[in-house]
Every structure is written in structure tokens, then in C-alpha cells.
Motif scaffolding. Structure first.
Motif, PDB file in Angstrom:
ATOM      1  N   ASP A  47     -34.937  11.272  43.577  1.00 13.19           N
ATOM      2  CA  ASP A  47     -34.631  12.377  43.256  1.00 13.19           C
ATOM      3  C   ASP A  47     -33.024  12.258  42.897  1.00 13.19           C
ATOM      4  OD1 ASP A  47     -37.099  13.458  43.623  1.00 13.19           O
ATOM      5  OD2 ASP A  47     -36.373  14.591  45.354  1.00 13.19           O
ATOM      6  N   PHE A  48     -32.299  11.738  43.790  1.00  8.23           N
ATOM      7  CA  PHE A  48     -30.888  11.699  43.453  1.00  8.23           C
ATOM      8  C   PHE A  48     -30.673  10.568  42.159  1.00  8.23           C
ATOM      9  CE2 PHE A  48     -26.674   9.643  43.739  1.00  8.23           C
ATOM     10  CZ  PHE A  48     -25.842  10.589  44.001  1.00  8.23           C
ATOM     11  N   MET A  49     -31.270   9.586  42.078  1.00 10.59           N
ATOM     12  CA  MET A  49     -31.253   8.726  40.858  1.00 10.59           C
ATOM     13  C   MET A  49     -31.908   9.420  39.404  1.00 10.59           C
ATOM     14  SD  MET A  49     -29.707   5.996  41.662  1.00 10.59           S
ATOM     15  CE  MET A  49     -30.259   5.178  40.008  1.00 10.59           C
ATOM     16  N   ALA A  50     -32.580  10.516  39.969  1.00  9.84           N
ATOM     17  CA  ALA A  50     -33.245  10.949  38.629  1.00  9.84           C
ATOM     18  C   ALA A  50     -32.114  12.390  37.993  1.00  9.84           C
ATOM     19  CB  ALA A  50     -34.564  11.493  38.691  1.00  9.84           C
ATOM     20  N   GLY A  51     -30.919  12.187  38.920  1.00 11.29           N
ATOM     21  CA  GLY A  51     -30.015  13.392  38.191  1.00 11.29           C
ATOM     22  C   GLY A  51     -29.958  14.495  39.302  1.00 11.29           C
ATOM     23  N   ARG A  52     -30.863  14.681  40.183  1.00 15.32           N
ATOM     24  CA  ARG A  52     -30.860  15.782  40.881  1.00 15.32           C
ATOM     25  C   ARG A  52     -29.950  15.731  42.029  1.00 15.32           C
ATOM     26  NH1 ARG A  52     -36.090  15.835  38.932  1.00 15.32           N
ATOM     27  NH2 ARG A  52     -36.732  14.272  40.721  1.00 15.32           N
ATOM     28  N   THR A  53     -28.518  15.527  41.686  1.00 18.35           N
ATOM     29  CA  THR A  53     -27.603  15.113  42.693  1.00 18.35           C
ATOM     30  C   THR A  53     -26.805  16.261  43.673  1.00 18.35           C
ATOM     31  OG1 THR A  53     -25.854  15.265  40.982  1.00 18.35           O
ATOM     32  CG2 THR A  53     -26.900  13.116  41.402  1.00 18.35           C
ATOM     33  N   GLY A  54     -26.924  17.497  42.847  1.00 16.96           N
ATOM     34  CA  GLY A  54     -26.056  18.736  43.518  1.00 16.96           C
ATOM     35  C   GLY A  54     -26.534  19.321  44.813  1.00 16.96           C
ATOM     36  N   THR A  55     -27.920  18.974  44.938  1.00 17.41           N
ATOM     37  CA  THR A  55     -28.545  19.450  46.359  1.00 17.41           C
ATOM     38  C   THR A  55     -27.955  18.507  47.508  1.00 17.41           C
ATOM     39  OG1 THR A  55     -30.445  19.962  45.241  1.00 17.41           O
ATOM     40  CG2 THR A  55     -30.693  19.731  47.397  1.00 17.41           C
ATOM     41  N   TYR A  56     -27.940  17.383  47.291  1.00 18.18           N
ATOM     42  CA  TYR A  56     -27.660  16.460  48.206  1.00 18.18           C
ATOM     43  C   TYR A  56     -26.063  16.417  48.581  1.00 18.18           C
ATOM     44  CZ  TYR A  56     -32.223  14.615  47.459  1.00 18.18           C
ATOM     45  OH  TYR A  56     -33.549  14.664  47.220  1.00 18.18           O
ATOM     46  N   LEU A  57     -25.235  16.514  47.654  1.00 16.03           N
ATOM     47  CA  LEU A  57     -23.816  16.750  47.767  1.00 16.03           C
ATOM     48  C   LEU A  57     -23.424  18.090  48.445  1.00 16.03           C
ATOM     49  CD1 LEU A  57     -22.291  15.505  44.594  1.00 16.03           C
ATOM     50  CD2 LEU A  57     -22.087  14.143  46.914  1.00 16.03           C
ATOM     51  N   ARG A  58     -24.038  19.071  48.243  1.00 11.74           N
ATOM     52  CA  ARG A  58     -23.844  20.449  48.674  1.00 11.74           C
ATOM     53  C   ARG A  58     -24.342  20.468  50.088  1.00 11.74           C
ATOM     54  NH1 ARG A  58     -25.323  22.688  43.757  1.00 11.74           N
ATOM     55  NH2 ARG A  58     -27.642  22.682  44.435  1.00 11.74           N
ATOM     56  N   ARG A  59     -25.406  19.844  50.453  1.00 13.63           N
ATOM     57  CA  ARG A  59     -25.847  19.706  51.894  1.00 13.63           C
ATOM     58  C   ARG A  59     -24.876  18.587  52.763  1.00 13.63           C
ATOM     59  NH1 ARG A  59     -31.701  16.780  52.473  1.00 13.63           N
ATOM     60  NH2 ARG A  59     -30.382  14.794  52.334  1.00 13.63           N
ATOM     61  N   LEU A  60     -24.679  17.791  52.142  1.00 16.67           N
ATOM     62  CA  LEU A  60     -23.704  16.950  53.017  1.00 16.67           C
ATOM     63  C   LEU A  60     -22.155  17.537  53.174  1.00 16.67           C
ATOM     64  CD1 LEU A  60     -24.294  13.322  51.564  1.00 16.67           C
ATOM     65  CD2 LEU A  60     -25.040  14.194  53.697  1.00 16.67           C
ATOM     66  N   GLU A  61     -22.025  18.207  52.094  1.00 20.92           N
ATOM     67  CA  GLU A  61     -20.793  19.161  52.486  1.00 20.92           C
ATOM     68  C   GLU A  61     -20.821  20.065  53.545  1.00 20.92           C
ATOM     69  OE1 GLU A  61     -19.732  20.326  48.616  1.00 20.92           O
ATOM     70  OE2 GLU A  61     -18.742  18.520  47.777  1.00 20.92           O
ATOM     71  N   ARG A  62     -22.030  20.563  53.298  1.00 21.94           N
ATOM     72  CA  ARG A  62     -22.257  21.747  54.290  1.00 21.94           C
ATOM     73  C   ARG A  62     -22.445  21.230  55.814  1.00 21.94           C
ATOM     74  NH1 ARG A  62     -26.219  23.631  52.311  1.00 21.94           N
ATOM     75  NH2 ARG A  62     -27.851  22.315  53.570  1.00 21.94           N
ATOM     76  N   GLN A  63     -22.936  19.940  56.059  1.00 29.22           N
ATOM     77  CA  GLN A  63     -22.767  19.300  57.332  1.00 29.22           C
ATOM     78  C   GLN A  63     -21.772  18.989  57.616  1.00 29.22           C
ATOM     79  OE1 GLN A  63     -25.919  16.413  56.785  1.00 29.22           O
ATOM     80  NE2 GLN A  63     -27.847  17.656  56.603  1.00 29.22           N
ATOM     81  N   MET A  64     -20.632  18.275  56.929  1.00 28.31           N
ATOM     82  CA  MET A  64     -19.451  17.970  57.076  1.00 28.31           C
ATOM     83  C   MET A  64     -18.790  19.101  57.930  1.00 28.31           C
ATOM     84  SD  MET A  64     -16.590  15.994  54.492  1.00 28.31           S
ATOM     85  CE  MET A  64     -16.436  17.455  53.828  1.00 28.31           C
TER      86      MET A  64
END
Length: 723
Positions: free
Chosen positions: A201-218
Motif C-alpha cells: 500500500d505504501f509503495m502504491a502511493g497511499r503514504t499519508g495513512t502510515y505517516l499520520r499513524r507513526l506521528e500519532r504514535q510518536m
């Protein structure tokens, strides 16, 4: 060669419905596959008078010995069947793109229990998700190395995986946190599969979800004062952003699209594809093909779409495909793409904005790819050697023609007749040896007489050079005032004079032509260039049997019998030899034919560029050009004062003296020059019949430089009248 009428189907046999047809040769090999909305109408086009067919189509139908067809229900089915048969039969007359290299992909084997991330080339496999293609394998490895911090998916081979499972110890990546180590049970198969799916999913271009999730976890880890975990998450976010930076944002609206551009000439076409996912360029690839059939840009695009998506499905076919020209008809292709994807696909030409700007970038890449392909093919020593050997064998020469000279005649409806001579040594263009001629022996259009004159003049100069060095002593008088030209004005030794009247070593007549200079090895003891001192082993003329016969007569008339002559006809790319009734047909894939085509095309380019420059200069000429002592500034002052040459011609000497800077003596000279010059006939707009005089903006010319008529039509239509 077969007669198409011998295998033409009887009237009424061909159905009037969509289908796919195959032409077979006498050995039952499929040589062409095509599709049609109406088989009856399409096949009827192949069985008309051969003179009305395109040369390549004519070659195909005369090579074929039979035709057969298969009826389908829709045009989309015809498109699918055509693609399948082209893949199966590899017909020689169809457009077939060839990869200029084997592009590497980032592949995720989702068909395995423990999916693996790896670099793959070649045929795509079912159940494997591909991303790319990439220009280099190291680019894939750099990207994967960054992403494994966040998505620790298995990357090891089957052997390493089994050995780790047997010993119960993971590999190094498992110890440093870049692999979740499914081999030793640290993660379940389902969880590992989900991890691989998130990677895709990340390689397919759906990057925003994972970045927001990691930022929230941080942020949560920082609030709970788990600073080491927050630091790891911070580094993970940095790794993801760094991976994203490797592909620049080109479309701000996060578009998923493929952009296809085509660059072509008469012989070959190059296709470039940019794969944009999430607004970023995720991959790029390119193909090159020989144009072995008459084909439009839209048809080239259609074949590229077949090759690109013929074995793809789902998300591999993007929502939007941008092309330089649409196939005709476009509806079946668009429906076929929709079926491959499983949802709507937009196939269109970008008109404005970022997408049009990106398409221009893709187009430039296609142009560069075509130039690079031709350069590589021409510069390869082995290829050039093979080409020269094939020419020698086909023309029955004693040795390979290391120096080839090619001649072409150019004119516009019989006006401004010029000729070109280009030189190829060891298969490479030697531009310092190029020469251009003005046809002076007669007026009007006669390519055969023009070719005879040019060959005679060139080799008379060669014999004169031999006589100077003592190699030739038959007493023949060769000083007939023969001249060659690099511009509109000439000198006796063939060089264009400079402003001070001196003859330069060699200067370009046109701004876009290279400077053609002769080195020391090409000069006599007195420093003057040896312009025609070296004979070729082969003379190539642009044309068929008449032009070849004229060139041979010219050589025979000069007593030269050690130079081979051949002609390359544009229509069927046949090689004609003197005193032969049948041409020599070289294989389409022959490197020898490709070299002859390059030589011929270069001679044509060089000739037509010179002819256009001469015509433009003649068209801009004025009777005032011949007035001695009248410079450009005073000419402009006269035209500005009177408005046109026509009104200046009717003015008195006293009225001319009123122009600032014009004295009485100059005024008298101008008046006499204009009185001697005969006004040209008025130009006529052939589209409207309107007579256009000087006041309409058509420059007036003298009888020595007749003006061109104003012809109707587009610039491309007018260029079609040029030879």
C-alpha cells in the motif's frame, strides 16, 4: 512475389462484421495480423490496385500467399485476439516494440505463505505485486533498505529462510530489526502477510495513512515519556519521508496515471512511459520499434497500450492514461482498458496544466531515447563493420566500401534546383567533406539530368586533382569553370566568399549547419583545400533506375571504371544497380540497408536545407540589392519613405533626394537601377484568386529573381511539393 489477386477471396465470402485477419506466406507463416470493425471493408483495401497501396503494404500483400479471418462479436474482443496472435505468431510486418533493456521491478511475492520483497526482471508472475520499473536495481535496494525499518518484511531467499528455520536462528537482518523473522516464529504468517500488504500500500502511493499513524504514535510515546520509542518512531518517519523524496512530486492532486509519449521518424519510433502513482513518478520505461508498416501515431499508441497492459489487471492499469494521440476508434481501446482494470479508465490527451507540462517532459525523453538509439546503433564498430560487409556482399564489391558518397537533388516545382553530396567513412558521417551544388546546366525540373551534371562535375574535379599530383595525364582540359557552392554565392574553388571577398577554408552557409572545415591532411602545398581529391568506393544516388543510369553514364563519360554505383529508391527501399533490370532487395533487418538509409536520409536533409535557404533568400531579394553603394540602412530609409518598391520606382530623382542620407548621385543610381529592373508578375493567392501587389505585403522582385506565387494550404502541404 505473389499476385494478390491469386488468393483474393471471392465476393461475398468475407463477412461484414468485426474480426481479426491473418496474412500467411507460401510457407504458411503468419506475416501480418490485423483487426477490423468490418472485415469486408478492411480486407477490400488490401486487394486494390498495387499502385494505390503504401509501399510497405504493397510489400506485405505481395509477400503473402493467403489470408484468413476469425469473426468476433465486438471490437474489444478483436483487440484482445489481435494482441494474443501478435504475441503468438510474432509476424514480421506488425509493429513490435522491443525493450531497450530489461527493466528491474520491486516485487512482493504475495502468493507465498511468507511474502518476500525482492528485485525481479523478465516475465511477470501471477500473484506477485510489482512496482516500477526502476532505472537501476540499486535504486530498488536503497528504497527497500529505508522501508524495512517500518515494514520489516522478509527479503531472504528460500534457501536462507529454510536454513534459519532449521537452526532456529534468524539472519543478521532479524537481529538488527530489519526483518520480522517469520522463519523462527517471531511473527505469525497472517501478521507477516498483513505487514507485506501494508508495504505494498505504501509503495502504491497511499503514504499519508502510515505517516499520520507513526506521528500519532510518536506523540503518544513522548507524552508517556517513552523517549527511546519516540526516537525510533521519529527515525522511522524520517526513513519513510526520505524514501518518498526519491521520487519527486509531479502532480499535486495525488493522481494515479501513466503518461505515454511517442517520438518517430520514417523508419523507427520510440515510446517512453512515465508511471505516476500518488502524484509521484514511480517508474519509467521505454521501447523502440522499426516501422515495418504504414502506421499513424494513434496506431503506435494503440500498440503501446497493448504491450503495456496486455497481461495486466487491477491496479496495474491506472485510472488515467495520457497519450499524445488517440487510437482510431478510441472506444474499443478504452473499454478494453476498463475491463483490464475492473473500473473506469480515462484515455485522453492532456490539454493544459501540470499534466500537459509533464507530457512535454515525457516527449523530450522519447526524443532523446530515439536519438540515443540511433547513435548507439550507428557508432557500434561491430555493427558498422557488419553493415559494410553486407553492402559489399549484396553489391558484389571486391571489398567493403570504406568511403561512401551519396547524392540527392532538391527543388520546389523546378525552381532553385540544388544537389547535395554527403560522405560516410567507415560507416560514420564525415561532415567536413559534405558539399552542395547549384544546378547550372539547364533550367527546370529534371532529376536525371541534374544527377548526371552533379556526378560529372564532382568527378571532373577529382580527375583535375589527380592531374595536379601527376596521377592523371591524358591531356584532357578540365578547367571548365565548374564550381560548387556552400551558399548562394560561389567562387571558382567552390567556397563561399566572405564579406571582404576572400574565399574561406570552409564556412557554413546556414546558421544551423555545422562548420565544415578541412584539416591539414586535406590541403595542397599552397594551403588550399583538396576538395575532391579522394574518390569513394561506392556512389549512392537517391533514386531508382533512371538516376543510377545517369550517374553511371557520367562516370563512363569521364573514363572512371573503378567506382561502384547504386541507387536507393525511397518507395520500397530497393537497391538498384547499373544495367540491371531487377533491384537488389536487402532484408528489412539488414544493417547494410540501415546504413544505406541513413546515408540517403542525410543527403536528403542536407539538400533540402540548402534549397530552402536559397528559396528564402531569393524570396526576400529586392531590386535595391543590386544598387552599388546602397547599404541596408539607406535601403530601409527609402522603403520607409515611399512605402514600397513600386512607389519608389515611379518617384522622380528630386523626390528620391528628399530621403535623408540620399544624395543626388545615389538617387540617380537608384532610379537607373529600378528603371532597368522589370517588375515581376503579381503574385496570386490560389485559394481566393486575389492578386497581391506590393501594398499587400508581397515583396517585389526583379526578373533575375522571380518571386514565388502565394500558394494555398498549410506549411506541411507546401513542403509536400518540395523534392
Amino acid at each position: 512475389m505473389a499476385d494478390p489477386s491469386s488468393y483474393r477471396p471471392r465476393p461475398g465470402e468475407i463477412p461484414d462484421s468485426p474480426g481479426v485477419y491473418r496474412f500467411r506466406d507460401e510457407h504458411r507463416r503468419v506475416i501480418y495480423v490485423g483487426k477490423a470493425k468490418s472485415l469486408r471493408q478492411r480486407l477490400a483495401n488490401y486487394f486494390q490496385d498495387l499502385a494505390n497501396l503504401h509501399p510497405r503494404t504493397r510489400t506485405m500483400v505481395t509477400t503473402a500467399a493467403s489470408v484468413e479471418w476469425t469473426v468476433v462479436s465486438t471490437e474489444v474482443e478483436a483487440l484482445q485476439l489481435e494482441y494474443s496472435w501478435i504475441k503468438e505468431y510474432d509476424p514480421r510486418f506488425n509493429v513490435k516494440y522491443r525493450d531497450d533493456k530489461s527493466y528491474p521491478y520491486l516485487a512482493v511475492t504475495m502468493n507465498e505463505e511468507f511474502p518476500r520483497v525482492q528485485v525481479m526482471r523478465g516475465q511477470k508472475k501471477k500473484g506477485v505485486r510489482y512496482f516500477g520499473p526502476y532505472g537501476h536495481a540499486w535504486a530498488i535496494r536503497d528504497t527497500v533498505d529505508l522501508l524495512l525499518r517500518v515494514f520489516p518484511v522478509r527479503t531472504c531467499s528460500a534457501g536462507v529462510f529454510k536454513n534459519a528455520a532449521r537452526t532456529g536462528r534468524p539472519c543478521l537482518l532479524g537481529y538488527i530489526g530489519k526483518c520480522s523473522a517469520p522463519c523462527v516464529g517471531r511473527i505469525t504468517p497472517d501478521d507477516h502477510w498483513d505487514l507485506a500488504d501494508e508495504f505494498c500500500d505504501f509503495m502504491a502511493g497511499r503514504t499519508g495513512t502510515y505517516l499520520r499513524r507513526l506521528e500519532r504514535q510518536m506523540a503518544e510515546a513522548a507524552e508517556e515519556m517513552e523517549y527511546e520509542r519516540a526516537a525510533r518512531l521519529r527515525d522511522d518517519i524520517g526513513a519513510l519521508k526520505k524514501a518518498m523524496e526519491k521520487s519527486a512530486v509531479v502532480l499535486a492532486d495525488a493522481t494515479d496515471a501513466d503518461l505515454i509519449a511517442v517520438a518517430e521518424d520514417e523508419l523507427e519510433a520510440a515510446v517512453q512511459i512515465f508511471h505516476v502513482r500518488g502524484g509521484r513518478v514511480r517508474g519509467q520505461r521505454g521501447w523502440v520499434t522499426d516501422k515495418v508498416e504504414e502506421i499513424t501515431t494513434g496506431a503506435l499508441v494503440e500498440h503501446a497500450l497493448q504491450q503495456l497492459y496486455g497481461e495486466e489487471s487491477g491496479d496495474a492499469v491506472p485510472k488515467e492514461v495520457l497519450v499524445p494521440a488517440l487510437p482510431d476508434p478510441v472506444e474499443p481501446v478504452q473499454q478494453w482498458l476498463t475491463e483490464r482494470r475492473g473500473s473506469g479508465v480515462s484515455l485522453r490527451i492532456p490539454q493544459r496544466g501540470d499534466k500537459k507540462a509533464l507530457m512535454e517532459t515525457v516527449q523530450r525523453n522519447a526524443q532523446q531515447a530515439l536519438v540515443l538509439h540511433k547513435t548507439k546503433r550507428a557508432s557500434d564498430l561491430t555493427t558498422r563493420s557488419r553493415a559494410l560487409e553486407e553492402i559489399a556482399e549484396a553489391l558484389d564489391l571486391d571489398s567493403a566500401p570504406l568511403r561512401i558518397e551519396c547524392y540527392d537533388i532538391s527543388h520546389l516545382q523546378g525552381d532553385d534546383v540544388v544537389a547535395s553530396m554527403v560522405v560516410f567513412e567507415d560507416g560514420l558521417a564525415r561532415k567536413s567533406e559534405y558539399r552542395r551544388f547549384q544546378i547550372k546546366g539547364f533550367e527546370g525540373q529534371d532529376d536525371v539530368r541534374s544527377m548526371h551534371e552533379v556526378i560529372t562535375r564532382r568527378f571532373r574535379r577529382y580527375l583535375a586533382e589527380k592531374e595536379k599530383t601527376g596521377e592523371w595525364a591524358d591531356g584532357e582540359d578540365l578547367s571548365d569553370g565548374d564550381r560548387t557552392t556552400t551558399g548562394a554565392d560561389t567562387t571558382e574553388n567552390g567556397a563561399a566568399p566572405t564579406e571582404n571577398g576572400a574565399a574561406p577554408t570552409r564556412g557554413p552557409a546556414l546558421a544551423d549547419e555545422p562548420a565544415l572545415t578541412d584539416g591539414p591532411a586535406f590541403k595542397d602545398d599552397d594551403g588550399r583545400p583538396k576538395r575532391f581529391a579522394y574518390p569513394p568506393q561506392l556512389v549512392v544516388v537517391d533514386g531508382g533506375q533512371p538516376q543510377v543510369a545517369a550517374a553511371q553514364r557520367a562516370l563512363d563519360g569521364l573514363g572512371i571504371d573503378d567506382i561502384a554505383v547504386c541507387g536507393l529508391a525511397k518507395r520500397l527501399e530497393e537497391v538498384w544497380l547499373p544495367r540491371e533490370d531487377d533491384p537488389v532487395v536487402l532484408p528489412r533487418t539488414s544493417e547494410g540497408l540501415y546504413l544505406l538509409q541513413r546515408v540517403r536520409d542525410e543527403a536528403h536533409r542536407f539538400a533540402i536545407t540548402y534549397q530552402r535557404a536559397k528559396r528564402a533568400k531569393r524570396f526576400r531579394s529586392s531590386p535595391l540589392d543590386d544598387v552599388p553603394g546602397l547599404g541596408e540602412t539607406r535601403k530601409q530609409a527609402l522603403i520607409k519613405h515611399f512605402g514600397s518598391v513600386k512607389k519608389l520606382r515611379s518617384a522622380t530623382i528630386d523626390q528620391i533626394c528628399e530621403v535623408p542620407g540620399i544624395g543626388r548621385k545615389t538617387a540617380e543610381t537608384v532610379a537607373v537601377a529600378l528603371a532597368r529592373a522589370t517588375p515581376a508578375a503579381p503574385a496570386v493567392n490560389t485559394a481566393t484568386g486575389e492578386i497581391m501587389d506590393d501594398d499587400d505585403g508581397v515583396p517585389e522582385t526583379t526578373a533575375d529573381a522571380p518571386g514565388e506565387p502565394v500558394t494555398a494550404g498549410t506549411p506541411d502541404e507546401r513542403r509536400g511539393q518540395e523534392r
